[in-house]
Design an enzyme around this catalytic site. Structure first.
Site, PDB file in Angstrom:
ATOM      1  N   ASP A  67       0.651  20.327   3.235  1.00  0.00           N
ATOM      2  CA  ASP A  67       1.658  19.459   2.625  1.00  0.00           C
ATOM      3  C   ASP A  67       2.182  19.993   1.301  1.00  0.00           C
ATOM      4  O   ASP A  67       1.639  20.952   0.742  1.00  0.00           O
ATOM      5  CB  ASP A  67       1.081  18.035   2.445  1.00  0.00           C
ATOM      6  N   ASN A 137      -8.037   6.341   0.871  1.00  0.00           N
ATOM      7  CA  ASN A 137      -7.502   5.426   1.891  1.00  0.00           C
ATOM      8  C   ASN A 137      -7.601   6.021   3.297  1.00  0.00           C
ATOM      9  O   ASN A 137      -7.010   5.493   4.237  1.00  0.00           O
ATOM     10  CB  ASN A 137      -6.041   5.065   1.573  1.00  0.00           C
ATOM     11  N   HIS A 139      -6.540   8.973   4.269  1.00  0.00           N
ATOM     12  CA  HIS A 139      -5.475   9.897   4.711  1.00  0.00           C
ATOM     13  C   HIS A 139      -6.006  11.320   4.882  1.00  0.00           C
ATOM     14  O   HIS A 139      -6.949  11.741   4.206  1.00  0.00           O
ATOM     15  CB  HIS A 139      -4.238   9.842   3.798  1.00  0.00           C
ATOM     16  N   GLU A 144      -0.427   8.807   5.402  1.00  0.00           N
ATOM     17  CA  GLU A 144      -0.886   7.561   4.795  1.00  0.00           C
ATOM     18  C   GLU A 144      -1.174   6.518   5.881  1.00  0.00           C
ATOM     19  O   GLU A 144      -0.724   6.672   7.021  1.00  0.00           O
ATOM     20  CB  GLU A 144       0.198   7.041   3.842  1.00  0.00           C
TER      21      GLU A 144
HETATM   22  C1  F6R Z   1      -4.195  17.929   0.158  1.00  0.00           C
HETATM   23  C2  F6R Z   1      -4.162  16.801   1.072  1.00  0.00           C
HETATM   24  C3  F6R Z   1      -4.861  15.516   0.788  1.00  0.00           C
HETATM   25  C4  F6R Z   1      -6.194  15.679   0.048  1.00  0.00           C
HETATM   26  C5  F6R Z   1      -6.818  14.328  -0.242  1.00  0.00           C
HETATM   27  C6  F6R Z   1      -8.095  14.454  -1.044  1.00  0.00           C
HETATM   28  O1  F6R Z   1      -3.464  19.034   0.666  1.00  0.00           O
HETATM   29  O2  F6R Z   1      -3.542  16.909   2.082  1.00  0.00           O
HETATM   30  O3  F6R Z   1      -5.081  14.826   1.985  1.00  0.00           O
HETATM   31  O4  F6R Z   1      -7.059  16.459   0.832  1.00  0.00           O
HETATM   32  O5  F6R Z   1      -5.919  13.523  -0.948  1.00  0.00           O
HETATM   33  O6  F6R Z   1      -7.810  14.966  -2.306  1.00  0.00           O
HETATM   34  P1  F6R Z   1      -8.967  15.421  -3.285  1.00  0.00           P
HETATM   35  O7  F6R Z   1      -9.640  16.571  -2.646  1.00  0.00           O
HETATM   36  O8  F6R Z   1      -8.248  15.833  -4.547  1.00  0.00           O
HETATM   37  O9  F6R Z   1      -9.867  14.253  -3.457  1.00  0.00           O
END
Ligand code: F6R
Length: 264
Positions: A67, A137, A139, A144
């Site tokens: 992403d 959450n 994701h 989301e």
């Molecule tokens: C990042 C992504 C997100 C993160 C998630 C956890 O490329 O796609 O899904 O993996 O938000 O983020 P952290 O590792 O910062 O807790």
């Protein structure tokens, strides 16, 4: 599904690096799916160390990132382009032309761009190994809650929780992007193997719902239950709310005797 519970973040990173490095050595032309965020930082450090030690070569590898924030150029310090460059690509030898990260500077015709991203993954032969983190959450990528479990790469509005979790990286909330380009859940499920990493108590509820909860679009990571080759590597804190920990340990013990394919 394999659930590997490690003592702490360092052990999670080391175990993940062991798997990724093994996959790269087994198939030097590997197509990697990569994530940003704080979780994979330790993994990237371990891979960089192996590369520097001369025991890991990415010269034939291809990568696709999950992403990118909409509205941020690759040189913006909070962009995922910048993050990947600083934390990984500038220190290993994945050829520049084979690094793919969604373009956050798009301004229109999102559908054809996202269709093109999907096509590039296909043309590269599909993702062999997808690395994921997980949001509080549930994701994965920026899928989301309520994302279609069949979704493909697309423009996605970020949830309030995601904006709150990430806004401290930006000078003010108004500077935090409110949308992103993300691979879909269907895109992720097409990967041949999935590795989800999680660390810390703040992830425990999401991890438990993903592994032991019902499959629901309210928790995107629960869709991974539909995948035949998914490994969760999580630390004790992230495993806190799981109810079947003894069983997961037993399954791992048995993988020493039987191949994981027979047990997952
Ligand atoms: C990042 C992504 C997100 C993160 C998630 C956890 O490329 O796609 O899904 O993996 O938000 O983020 P952290 O590792 O910062 O807790």
């Amino acid at each position: 599904m394999l659930v590997v519970i490690k003592k702490d973040y360092e052990e999670v990173s080391r175990e993940a690096a062991h798997i990724v490095a093994g996959a790269v050595r087994a198939k030097p032309t590997i197509v990697l799916g990569l994530a940003t965020g704080s979780t994979p930082l330790g993994l990237y450090q371990e891979l960089i160390a192996l590369h520097r030690a001369g025991s890991l070569d990415f010269s034939l590898a291809t990568s696709f990132n999950l992403d990118e924030y909409l509205g941020l150029s690759p040189s913006h310090p909070q962009s995922f382009h910048y993050f990947m460059d600083q934390q990984f690509f500038s220190q290993v030898n994945v050829p520049r032309e084979r690094i793919h990260i969604p373009d956050g500077t798009l301004s229109g015709d999102y559908d054809s761009y996202c269709g093109g991203y999907e096509q590039s993954i296909k043309s590269a032969g599909g993702i062999d190994l997808q690395v994921l983190g997980i949001g509080r959450n549930g994701h994965v990528g920026f899928n989301e809650p309520t994302s279609s479990l069949a979704s493909r790469t697309r423009l996605k509005a970020l949830s309030r929780e995601t904006i709150e979790d990430n806004r401290h990286f930006f000078a003010s909330e108004s500077e935090m992007p409110k949308c992103a380009i993300t691979m879909g859940i269907g895109t992720i499920l097409d990967s041949r193997r999935v590795l989800l990493l999680a660390s810390g108590r703040s992830k425990a509820a999401a991890v438990a719902k993903a592994i032991e909860g019902p499959i629901t679009s309210s928790v995107s990571a629960s869709a991974l239950q539909l995948h035949v080759d998914v490994t969760f590597i999580i630390d004790e804190e992230a495993a806190y709310s799981l109810t079947q920990r003894d069983y997961y340990r037993h399954v791992l013990e048995m993988t020493k005797i039987f191949t994981p394919e027979r047990l997952t």
